[in-house]
Each structure stands twice: as structure tokens, then as C-alpha cells.
Enzyme design. Structure first.
Site, PDB file in Angstrom:
ATOM      1  N   CYS A  68       0.803  -1.225   0.000  1.00  0.00           N
ATOM      2  CA  CYS A  68       0.000   0.000   0.000  1.00  0.00           C
ATOM      3  C   CYS A  68       0.835   1.274   0.000  1.00  0.00           C
ATOM      4  CB  CYS A  68      -0.971   0.005   1.180  1.00  0.00           C
ATOM      5  SG  CYS A  68      -0.219   0.138   2.822  1.00  0.00           S
ATOM      6  N   HIS A 108      -2.154   0.773   7.334  1.00  0.00           N
ATOM      7  CA  HIS A 108      -2.571   0.858   5.931  1.00  0.00           C
ATOM      8  C   HIS A 108      -2.686   2.323   5.523  1.00  0.00           C
ATOM      9  CE1 HIS A 108      -4.209  -0.258   2.133  1.00  0.00           C
ATOM     10  NE2 HIS A 108      -5.392   0.280   2.366  1.00  0.00           N
ATOM     11  N   ASP A 123      -7.922   4.184  -3.078  1.00  0.00           N
ATOM     12  CA  ASP A 123      -7.010   3.187  -2.504  1.00  0.00           C
ATOM     13  C   ASP A 123      -6.696   2.164  -3.580  1.00  0.00           C
ATOM     14  OD1 ASP A 123      -5.596   1.342  -1.068  1.00  0.00           O
ATOM     15  OD2 ASP A 123      -7.191   0.888   0.370  1.00  0.00           O
TER      16      ASP A 123
END
Length: 258
Positions: A68, A108, A123
């Protein structure tokens, strides 16, 4: 700064270079289809360099994916270059965690993007549950995407993202790179995992278990040997497989059935 020409070639984008919601949606769909989610460098104890030069060399030019912090830091720079206002947010992952599990650190990285007078959740780095379209920051509203339906629920101090799956609504995460890439307890240090979401299917690899979730069809799961894992990493996820990965791949092939 980011080389937009190289990035757009990597994901196959040839549209307008403006800060419109149409551009945001197009990039959000193409990015996870072209650049897979993977954390192989963590598994090989190489660490993860999230400096812009390192991320671009790996994800744009190197035929690799990332996790991420790499995906969404790259996406931030692309969107900023196009004129979007982007804010990074920290999220606490709840995916596959039992309801009574203790709260985990916020490991995250997600984005809040302002476009055409509205805030959007973006995202492109959440593995097999990655968004394929930005979501409006609106609570208690079901938002439909090509692959899954999502909703944001108001919780004390923020929002919780949930995804609709066969078992019902499943929490994904609630709205620190060093911990995630190096700490001994980080799951990226122990699990071979990779994910890619295309317009027709989601593909996931966990150890030796390869899962396909077609957009219109029944999910399938295969148990792969080492050669099969290497072929999937190369052919399905589009990774530039290195010879040094072979011991890690062989170890993943020995994982017991789930």
C-alpha cells in the site's frame, strides 16, 4: 514529481490529464489492473524503500508491484501532478479479523482526494479487496463498483469501510511504513501474497493457493507447486520473477492446505 508519460504507459492510460472525477475513476480502474499488489521484498528481507525514485524504479520501470505505501504514494504523486488535492490517511486493517479481535496499529495507507467539489476515498493498494473505483465519503450508503459493493459506516472518530461478500458485509479497514516492512510480527514478513484486479476478475495468491474471482462466475481455487507459483507470478501478475526468489517460492509451495 513523477514521469506521467511512463506511468500512463505502464497502466495503459491515454485520456485527459485533468483533475476531473472522470480521470480519477479511469486511473483508479487501470492502476490495480496493471500493477499488482505484492510484498515479496518484505518476505525476502530486503526491506521496502518508499522514496519516490525507488518506487518509480520498481513499480513503473521494473515490472514489479508493491504494497500500500508504494502504490498509494505513487498514486498521490500522479494525482497531485494532475492538479488534484490529495491527503494521506492512516487506516486500521480489519480484513479477515474476527469481530472481537483487539485493535491493530494503523498500518494501511489510503487517500482522500478532492475532485469537483467532493471528497473521495481512493485506494489502489489493498490486495484482493482493492477498490477499482473511488468511493464518495458518504456514510451508510451502498456504493456499487464493477467487482464489489462497499459502504462506509460512521464509527467513533472516523469511518469503517465494509465490502459485501458471500457471508455478508465484511469489514475491510477503519479510517508507518517501517513497521509494515521490517517488524517480525508483520504478516508481509511471513506470507507470500499477491493480488491483481482486472476488469474481468480478481486474482489472489496466498502461499500456494491461487484464487480467481471472475466478475460473472464462480470463484475457483487451485493449489500450485513451485513451478505453478512461479508461472502465476510471471504470467498472471506480470512480475519480473528473479532467480533469487526460487527458495521463497519453493517454501510457499510446501504450505499445508487451508
Amino acid at each position: 514529481m513523477v514521469d506521467l508519460d511512463a506511468y500512463f504507459a505502464r497502466i495503459g492510460y491515454a485520456g485527459p490529464r485533468d483533475a476531473s472525477i472522470a480521470t480519477l475513476r479511469a486511473l483508479h480502474a487501470l492502476h490495480p489492473a496493471a500493477i499488482p499488489f505484492e510484498a515479496i521484498d518484505c518476505l525476502l528481507d530486503r526491506g521496502v524503500d518508499i522514496s519516490p525514485a525507488a518506487v518509480d524504479a520498481k513499480l513503473i520501470h521494473g515490472g514489479r508491484g508493491g504494497y500500500c505505501f508504494e502504490h498509494n504514494s505513487l498514486f498521490t504523486r500522479v494525482l497531485t501532478e494532475l492538479g488534484f488535492q490529495v491527503e494521506g490517511l492512516a487506516a486500521r486493517v480489519r480484513w479477515n479479523a474476527p469481530p472481537d479481535a483487539p485493535a491493530q496499529p494503523r498500518t494501511h495507507h489510503v487517500l482522500k482526494v478532492a475532485a469537483e467539489g467532493q471528497d473521495w476515498l481512493a485506494d489502489v493498494g489493498f490486495g484482493g479487496c482493492v477498490l477499482t473505483a473511488p468511493l464518495r465519503f458518504a456514510s451508510d450508503v451502498i456504493q456499487v463498483t464493477d467487482h464489489d459493493n462497499y459502504r462506509l459506516l460512521a464509527i467513533p472518530g472516523g469511518l469503517s469501510l465494509e465490502v459485501r461478500r458471500e457471508a455478508g458485509w465484511v469489514p475491510a479497514y477503519e479510517m508507518a511504513n517501517w513497521f509494515t516492512s521490517t517488524h517480525p510480527t508483520s504478516h508481509f514478513r511471513h506470507n507470500l501474497l499477491c493480488a491483481r484486479t482486472t476488469p474481468t476478475a480478481r486474482y489472489g495468491l496466498l502461499f500456494n493457493r491461487f484464487t480467481t474471482r471472475p466478475l460473472d462466475g464462480t470463484p475457483t481455487k487451485q493449489i500450485l507447486d513451485a513451478d505453478g507459483i512461479e508461472a502465476v507470478l510471471r504470467d498472471t501478475f506480470g512480475l519480473a520473477v528473479e532467480p533469487s526468489w526460487r527458495p521463497m517460492i519453493e517454501g510457499a509451495a510446501e504450505a499445508p492446505p487451508a
